[in-house]
Write a protein that holds these residues in place. Structure first.
Motif, short mmCIF file in Angstrom:
data_model
loop_
_atom_site.label_atom_id
_atom_site.label_comp_id
_atom_site.label_asym_id
_atom_site.label_seq_id
_atom_site.Cartn_x
_atom_site.Cartn_y
_atom_site.Cartn_z
N ASP A 70 48.72 58.52 53.08
CA ASP A 70 47.57 58.39 53.97
C ASP A 70 47.79 59.26 55.19
OD1 ASP A 70 45.11 57.53 54.86
OD2 ASP A 70 45.54 55.41 54.57
N ASP A 71 46.71 59.45 55.97
CA ASP A 71 46.76 60.48 57.00
C ASP A 71 47.00 59.95 58.40
OD1 ASP A 71 44.17 59.35 57.19
OD2 ASP A 71 43.28 61.23 57.86
N THR A 118 37.65 52.72 48.13
CA THR A 118 37.80 53.38 49.42
C THR A 118 38.74 52.53 50.27
OG1 THR A 118 35.59 54.36 49.36
CG2 THR A 118 36.63 54.15 51.52
N ASP A 152 42.52 52.56 53.01
CA ASP A 152 43.69 53.13 53.65
C ASP A 152 44.93 52.39 53.16
OD1 ASP A 152 42.58 55.17 55.11
OD2 ASP A 152 43.05 54.34 57.07
N THR A 206 40.49 60.56 56.81
CA THR A 206 40.14 60.30 55.41
C THR A 206 40.75 58.98 54.94
OG1 THR A 206 42.07 61.27 54.27
CG2 THR A 206 40.34 62.79 55.01
N PHE A 232 41.62 61.46 46.31
CA PHE A 232 41.20 60.33 47.14
C PHE A 232 41.12 59.07 46.28
CE2 PHE A 232 39.16 63.69 49.89
CZ PHE A 232 40.01 63.48 50.98
#
Length: 231
Positions: free
Chosen positions: A61-62, A202, A204, A177, A193
């Protein structure tokens, strides 16, 4: 009157002298009570392991910074089969530029510290793991990065054990994202993704980064404080 010279400050910066303790510089524990839920939202997980029941997979993850940082450690929410020993942790850092991902660094680290356990999920022990990077960490310029962490079973692996990264935020997305998944084993050779995988989710992933924000600025700030106090 004693003074600290600018030349000494510059030398300290160049040497990377750790004048500041590591602090939380990115928080992806997006739950109401991480102390009791471990940062896990109870929704799902994605495989992130090697030489275990799954031979190769990553969940990442970002994190985004508008300035330079030094990353020194990572903490994460995972779930594992606690019956098996895990020889070490692997950490991957990717940088995103113009829609392309490049590996900045990949580490093989020691065994993780288990900071707490939080019951089970689908028969796996929910835990918070923690590992420090070698030496003084890694300095990253301002930018958009992805961090992935996984357990490796044994020194050589014996095709047993299990480790997964846990979801957080109940669909909320921190940073730019949602999380990414990559695994030849599952048919995703490229970073994908989570919403575009078979999980169609969707989400995280739960992780925190510790280190030094703007290390050069901190050195100058500390040096300025020394000058002020010694006048």
């Amino acid at each position: 009157m004693r003074r600290i010279s600018l030349a000494l400050v510059a030398a300290l910066i160049a040497a990377g002298t750790p004048l500041a303790c590591a602090e939380l510089i990115w928080d992806n524990f997006l739950t109401p009570d991480p102390a009791n839920d471990g940062g896990f939202d109870g929704v799902s997980y994605f495989s992130s392991e090697r030489n275990a029941a799954v031979e190769d997979s990553w969940a990442a993850d970002d994190a985004v910074w508008p300035h330079e940082v030094t990353v020194q450690a990572i903490k994460w929410a995972g779930a594992r089969d606690a019956r098996f020993p895990y020889g070490y942790v692997e950490l991957i850092i990717l940088e995103e530029q113009q829609g392309m991902l490049e590996v900045v660094q990949q580490y093989s680290l020691g065994q993780p510290a288990i900071l707490g356990t939080f019951g089970t999920f689908f028969g796996l022990q929910v835990y918070n793991g923690y590992i420090e990077l070698p030496e003084e960490g890694i300095s990253l310029p301002a930018g958009h990065y992805y961090f992935g962490v996984r357990l490796v079973n044994g020194v050589n692996g014996d095709e047993d054990g299990r480790n997964v990264m846990l979801t957080t935020g109940g669909g909320a997305v921190n940073g730019l994202t949602m999380g990414l998944f990559q695994s030849y084993f599952f048919g995703y050779p490229n970073w994908t993704f989570t919403a575009d995988t078979s999980g169609n989710l969707t989400t995280d992933f739960a992780f925190q980064l510790y280190g030094i924000p703007e290390p050069a600025s901190l050195v100058l700030l500390i040096a300025g404080g020394l000058l002020f106090r010694r006048r």
